[in-house]
Design a protein around this motif. Structure first.
Motif, PDB file in Angstrom:
ATOM      1  N   SER A  60     -10.924  64.859 -50.886  1.00  0.00           N
ATOM      2  CA  SER A  60     -12.096  65.258 -50.107  1.00  0.00           C
ATOM      3  C   SER A  60     -13.357  64.701 -50.765  1.00  0.00           C
ATOM      4  CB  SER A  60     -12.164  66.770 -49.896  1.00  0.00           C
ATOM      5  OG  SER A  60     -12.423  67.418 -51.090  1.00  0.00           O
ATOM      6  N   LEU A  61     -13.351  64.608 -52.082  1.00  0.00           N
ATOM      7  CA  LEU A  61     -14.520  64.054 -52.754  1.00  0.00           C
ATOM      8  C   LEU A  61     -14.643  62.546 -52.497  1.00  0.00           C
ATOM      9  CD1 LEU A  61     -16.828  65.024 -54.386  1.00  0.00           C
ATOM     10  CD2 LEU A  61     -15.485  64.834 -56.452  1.00  0.00           C
ATOM     11  N   LEU A  62     -13.515  61.844 -52.536  1.00  0.00           N
ATOM     12  CA  LEU A  62     -13.547  60.402 -52.214  1.00  0.00           C
ATOM     13  C   LEU A  62     -14.108  60.202 -50.812  1.00  0.00           C
ATOM     14  CD1 LEU A  62     -10.180  59.078 -53.675  1.00  0.00           C
ATOM     15  CD2 LEU A  62     -12.464  58.234 -54.215  1.00  0.00           C
ATOM     16  N   CYS A  63     -13.628  61.007 -49.850  1.00  0.00           N
ATOM     17  CA  CYS A  63     -14.145  60.910 -48.480  1.00  0.00           C
ATOM     18  C   CYS A  63     -15.622  61.238 -48.464  1.00  0.00           C
ATOM     19  CB  CYS A  63     -13.432  61.891 -47.546  1.00  0.00           C
ATOM     20  SG  CYS A  63     -11.754  61.441 -47.225  1.00  0.00           S
ATOM     21  N   GLY A  64     -16.004  62.259 -49.237  1.00  0.00           N
ATOM     22  CA  GLY A  64     -17.405  62.673 -49.273  1.00  0.00           C
ATOM     23  C   GLY A  64     -18.299  61.545 -49.760  1.00  0.00           C
ATOM     24  N   VAL A  65     -17.931  60.943 -50.901  1.00  0.00           N
ATOM     25  CA  VAL A  65     -18.768  59.883 -51.473  1.00  0.00           C
ATOM     26  C   VAL A  65     -18.837  58.686 -50.517  1.00  0.00           C
ATOM     27  CG1 VAL A  65     -19.010  58.249 -53.375  1.00  0.00           C
ATOM     28  CG2 VAL A  65     -18.267  60.588 -53.824  1.00  0.00           C
ATOM     29  N   MET A  66     -17.686  58.278 -49.989  1.00  0.00           N
ATOM     30  CA  MET A  66     -17.704  57.118 -49.088  1.00  0.00           C
ATOM     31  C   MET A  66     -18.402  57.465 -47.784  1.00  0.00           C
ATOM     32  SD  MET A  66     -14.142  55.142 -49.786  1.00  0.00           S
ATOM     33  CE  MET A  66     -13.003  56.474 -49.982  1.00  0.00           C
ATOM     34  N   GLY A  67     -18.310  58.736 -47.384  1.00  0.00           N
ATOM     35  CA  GLY A  67     -18.960  59.178 -46.151  1.00  0.00           C
ATOM     36  C   GLY A  67     -20.476  59.176 -46.286  1.00  0.00           C
ATOM     37  N   ILE A  68     -20.982  59.609 -47.445  1.00  0.00           N
ATOM     38  CA  ILE A  68     -22.441  59.592 -47.653  1.00  0.00           C
ATOM     39  C   ILE A  68     -22.922  58.148 -47.674  1.00  0.00           C
ATOM     40  CG2 ILE A  68     -24.286  60.005 -49.315  1.00  0.00           C
ATOM     41  CD1 ILE A  68     -23.090  62.566 -50.121  1.00  0.00           C
ATOM     42  N   GLY A  69     -22.194  57.320 -48.400  1.00  0.00           N
ATOM     43  CA  GLY A  69     -22.470  55.887 -48.361  1.00  0.00           C
ATOM     44  C   GLY A  69     -23.754  55.447 -49.034  1.00  0.00           C
ATOM     45  N   ASP A  70     -24.489  56.369 -49.637  1.00  0.00           N
ATOM     46  CA  ASP A  70     -25.761  55.985 -50.251  1.00  0.00           C
ATOM     47  C   ASP A  70     -25.855  56.669 -51.611  1.00  0.00           C
ATOM     48  OD1 ASP A  70     -28.383  55.751 -51.087  1.00  0.00           O
ATOM     49  OD2 ASP A  70     -29.219  55.994 -49.073  1.00  0.00           O
ATOM     50  N   ILE A  71     -25.945  55.859 -52.652  1.00  0.00           N
ATOM     51  CA  ILE A  71     -25.912  56.416 -54.001  1.00  0.00           C
ATOM     52  C   ILE A  71     -27.114  57.323 -54.270  1.00  0.00           C
ATOM     53  CG2 ILE A  71     -25.826  55.842 -56.465  1.00  0.00           C
ATOM     54  CD1 ILE A  71     -24.281  53.392 -55.758  1.00  0.00           C
ATOM     55  N   ARG A  72     -28.260  56.996 -53.639  1.00  0.00           N
ATOM     56  CA  ARG A  72     -29.438  57.836 -53.877  1.00  0.00           C
ATOM     57  C   ARG A  72     -29.234  59.252 -53.334  1.00  0.00           C
ATOM     58  NH1 ARG A  72     -33.551  53.869 -51.412  1.00  0.00           N
ATOM     59  NH2 ARG A  72     -31.652  53.828 -50.193  1.00  0.00           N
ATOM     60  N   VAL A  73     -28.624  59.308 -52.132  1.00  0.00           N
ATOM     61  CA  VAL A  73     -28.359  60.633 -51.541  1.00  0.00           C
ATOM     62  C   VAL A  73     -27.419  61.414 -52.443  1.00  0.00           C
ATOM     63  CG1 VAL A  73     -27.413  61.845 -49.544  1.00  0.00           C
ATOM     64  CG2 VAL A  73     -28.697  59.734 -49.219  1.00  0.00           C
ATOM     65  N   LEU A  74     -26.432  60.703 -52.972  1.00  0.00           N
ATOM     66  CA  LEU A  74     -25.457  61.315 -53.873  1.00  0.00           C
ATOM     67  C   LEU A  74     -26.166  61.930 -55.078  1.00  0.00           C
ATOM     68  CD1 LEU A  74     -22.403  61.050 -53.442  1.00  0.00           C
ATOM     69  CD2 LEU A  74     -22.396  59.362 -55.266  1.00  0.00           C
ATOM     70  N   GLY A  75     -27.096  61.184 -55.646  1.00  0.00           N
ATOM     71  CA  GLY A  75     -27.849  61.665 -56.797  1.00  0.00           C
ATOM     72  C   GLY A  75     -28.665  62.891 -56.433  1.00  0.00           C
ATOM     73  N   ARG A  76     -29.237  62.864 -55.218  1.00  0.00           N
ATOM     74  CA  ARG A  76     -30.052  63.990 -54.788  1.00  0.00           C
ATOM     75  C   ARG A  76     -29.202  65.250 -54.616  1.00  0.00           C
ATOM     76  NH1 ARG A  76     -32.856  61.660 -50.252  1.00  0.00           N
ATOM     77  NH2 ARG A  76     -31.470  62.878 -48.944  1.00  0.00           N
ATOM     78  N   VAL A  77     -28.028  65.078 -53.996  1.00  0.00           N
ATOM     79  CA  VAL A  77     -27.124  66.227 -53.811  1.00  0.00           C
ATOM     80  C   VAL A  77     -26.723  66.797 -55.173  1.00  0.00           C
ATOM     81  CG1 VAL A  77     -24.801  66.883 -53.060  1.00  0.00           C
ATOM     82  CG2 VAL A  77     -26.253  65.520 -51.557  1.00  0.00           C
ATOM     83  N   GLY A  78     -26.411  65.895 -56.110  1.00  0.00           N
ATOM     84  CA  GLY A  78     -26.016  66.336 -57.452  1.00  0.00           C
ATOM     85  C   GLY A  78     -27.150  67.080 -58.141  1.00  0.00           C
ATOM     86  N   GLY A  79     -28.356  66.513 -58.095  1.00  0.00           N
ATOM     87  CA  GLY A  79     -29.513  67.110 -58.760  1.00  0.00           C
ATOM     88  C   GLY A  79     -29.851  68.470 -58.182  1.00  0.00           C
ATOM     89  N   LYS A  80     -29.889  68.529 -56.837  1.00  0.00           N
ATOM     90  CA  LYS A  80     -30.224  69.786 -56.170  1.00  0.00           C
ATOM     91  C   LYS A  80     -29.223  70.869 -56.525  1.00  0.00           C
ATOM     92  CE  LYS A  80     -32.220  68.614 -51.734  1.00  0.00           C
ATOM     93  NZ  LYS A  80     -31.979  68.548 -50.297  1.00  0.00           N
ATOM     94  N   SER A  81     -27.935  70.539 -56.444  1.00  0.00           N
ATOM     95  CA  SER A  81     -26.950  71.599 -56.668  1.00  0.00           C
ATOM     96  C   SER A  81     -26.968  72.039 -58.127  1.00  0.00           C
ATOM     97  CB  SER A  81     -25.546  71.189 -56.208  1.00  0.00           C
ATOM     98  OG  SER A  81     -25.230  69.916 -56.646  1.00  0.00           O
ATOM     99  N   LEU A  82     -27.142  71.098 -59.056  1.00  0.00           N
ATOM    100  CA  LEU A  82     -27.205  71.490 -60.471  1.00  0.00           C
ATOM    101  C   LEU A  82     -28.379  72.448 -60.698  1.00  0.00           C
ATOM    102  CD1 LEU A  82     -26.110  71.124 -63.362  1.00  0.00           C
ATOM    103  CD2 LEU A  82     -27.733  69.260 -63.658  1.00  0.00           C
ATOM    104  N   ALA A  83     -29.550  72.083 -60.156  1.00  0.00           N
ATOM    105  CA  ALA A  83     -30.744  72.914 -60.345  1.00  0.00           C
ATOM    106  C   ALA A  83     -30.519  74.304 -59.737  1.00  0.00           C
ATOM    107  CB  ALA A  83     -31.957  72.247 -59.711  1.00  0.00           C
ATOM    108  N   LEU A  84     -29.965  74.346 -58.527  1.00  0.00           N
ATOM    109  CA  LEU A  84     -29.747  75.641 -57.875  1.00  0.00           C
ATOM    110  C   LEU A  84     -28.713  76.480 -58.613  1.00  0.00           C
ATOM    111  CD1 LEU A  84     -29.851  74.623 -54.103  1.00  0.00           C
ATOM    112  CD2 LEU A  84     -31.279  76.360 -55.184  1.00  0.00           C
TER     113      LEU A  84
END
Ligand code: ASP
Length: 440
Positions: A60-84
């Motif tokens: 599901s994570l592989l699908c998620g990363v390939m589905g987002i398709g944009d490394i910047r969005v990935l970084g944002r999701v990671g940053g937001k969730s870590l902070a929260l």
């Protein structure tokens, strides 16, 4: 009857049977039914859940990363969730400490007569080691050990590499999507056994836990449960409403199945498949966000566990008549947040973390002997709080990223498992030998 209703029935029935067996105290029942049959079925069910976790998270994570398709969005999701995650855990423990200081459990308690043999402490892992350990030296052993942070890291790197290969990854992406769907179907199969698994797990726990365990530490238990419920129904719901605008009432209803599994298994990790299903199919969070935030949260986010550290520290400080002062409590908050990042969501780990916190503020770890007896039940409740925190953050991140389907959220029947999900389709692909090509 929906599966959720059956699971709830299993839980209530398990509770009744467990309490009755505990009162009967028959040697035969204790050995063969509780310690035999119930233990076996319960263990089988938890094993089956754990069996799902690693492949499900990977695909599901592989699908998620390939589905987002944009490394910047990935970084944002990671940053937001870590902070929260850090934010919710810090609030959880701060409120818990304040509440415990207000109520003052443990004052005037006499430690004499408490058997403290067998209490051993654990070393706090250094934050630097935790970060270094995120990168696996051998991905196969990361998978074999179920090391969630390493698996997440490896899956993200693979996903990014697949994106870099562009069109060449099309087949791989389709394969991963297929594997993801396949694993989701395995979840449905395992879920069909959930009412029985949950019944056995709950009946076993309550048959083994006598009420007499709770009486001496009633004040601790009451304060802790109060703080856990406050976080679950008030703090987390306010955070959800403020950051995402979603209706908390709907959220509480939709997260219930995952809470029941967390409560029965006392393991955030084993509950990952159910949490993932709840937030995607019941609530409408997109898999591209949830596939990352749910396993990540199961590992690093433990609001309920942090609350227990807070209440237990105040309780033991009162028992020993030690005043920790503001500095001491700030240390407790920092330690509990850090410890929850470095430890996985498995049963009983909260108690291990507590030894680290106590050592840090100079309280005798022998005090743990006092609360060890009630810890299993407390573990069950705090695990339900832990996964609720994961789901709240997932909903917030998905909503703010525009990866959230409100129509699913508002549909009360979305994602309910009903009987007809377990039926087998016929495969229509002709077998090459059974139907030889007439042209040959
Ligand atoms: N059992 C908890 C979990 O899996 C951790 C703990 O508090 O012991 O989230």
């Amino acid at each position: 009857m929906s599966l959720t209703a059956k699971v709830m029935a299993g839980m209530v029935l398990g509770l009744i049977v467990g309490v009755v067996f505990n009162m009967m105290d028959s040697a035969f029942i204790n050995t063969h039914v509780v310690g035999g049959l119930f233990a076996m079925i319960g263990k089988m069910f938890v094993n089956a859940l754990k069996m799902l976790v690693v492949p499900l998270v990977l695909f599901s994570l592989l699908c998620g990363v390939m589905g987002i398709g944009d490394i910047r969005v990935l970084g944002r999701v990671g940053g937001k969730s870590l902070a929260l995650y850090i934010f919710t855990t810090a609030i959880a423990i701060a409120v818990a400490i304040a509440l415990a200081l207000l109520i003052g459990p443990g004052e005037g308690f006499d430690m004499a007569g408490v058997d403290t043999a067998g209490v051993t402490g654990a070393e706090a892992p250094s934050v630097w080691d935790v970060f270094a350990g995120i990168i696996p030296t051998n991905p196969v052993s990361a998978f074999a050990n179920g090391d969630m942070l390493q698996i997440i890291f490896y899956a993200i790197v693979l996903g990014i590499a697949a994106l870099m290969l562009g069109d060449a990854s099309e087949g791989f992406y389709e394969g991963c999507q297929y594997m993801n769907e396949l694993m989701m179907k395995v979840v449905v199969i395992v879920m069909a056994f959930a009412p029985y698994g949950v019944f056995c797990l709950i009946a076993k726990t309550f048959a083994e836990q006598g009420i007499d365990l709770f009486i001496p530490v009633m004040a601790y238990v009451a304060t802790l449960v109060g703080a856990l419920f406050l976080h679950l129904f008030v703090t987390l719901m306010i955070i959800l409403k403020v950051f995402s605008g979603l209706n908390p009432m709907i959220f509480i209803r939709k997260i219930r199945p995952a809470q029941i599994f967390a409560f029965s298994t006392a393991s955030s990790n084993a509950t990952i498949p159910v949490t993932l299903r709840c937030v995607t199919e019941r609530m409408g969070a997109n898999n591209s966000v949830a596939s990352f935030t749910v396993p990540f949260g199961a590992t690093i986010n433990m609001d309920g566990t942090a609350i227990m550290q807070g209440v237990a520290t105040v309780f033991l400080a009162n028992v020993y008549g030690i005043d920790l002062g503001l500095g001491g409590y700030l240390t407790v908050i920092a330690m509990a947040v850090l410890a929850s990042i470095g430890t996985a969501g498995v049963p009983g780990v909260g108690l291990v973390m507590l030894t680290m916190v106590l050592t840090q503020v100079g309280l005798p770890i022998e005090g743990i002997a006092l609360i060890i007896g009630v810890d299993r039940l407390m573990d069950m409740i705090r695990t339900a709080v832990n996964i609720t925190g994961d789901a709240v953050v997932t909903a917030i991140v998905a909503k703010t990223e525009g990866e959230f389907d409100l129509s699913v959220y508002e549909d009360p029947d979305a994602g309910l498992i009903v009987g007809d999900e377990i039926h087998v389709e016929e495969m229509h692909t002709p077998h090459p030998h059974a139907h030889p090509n007439p042209a040959e």
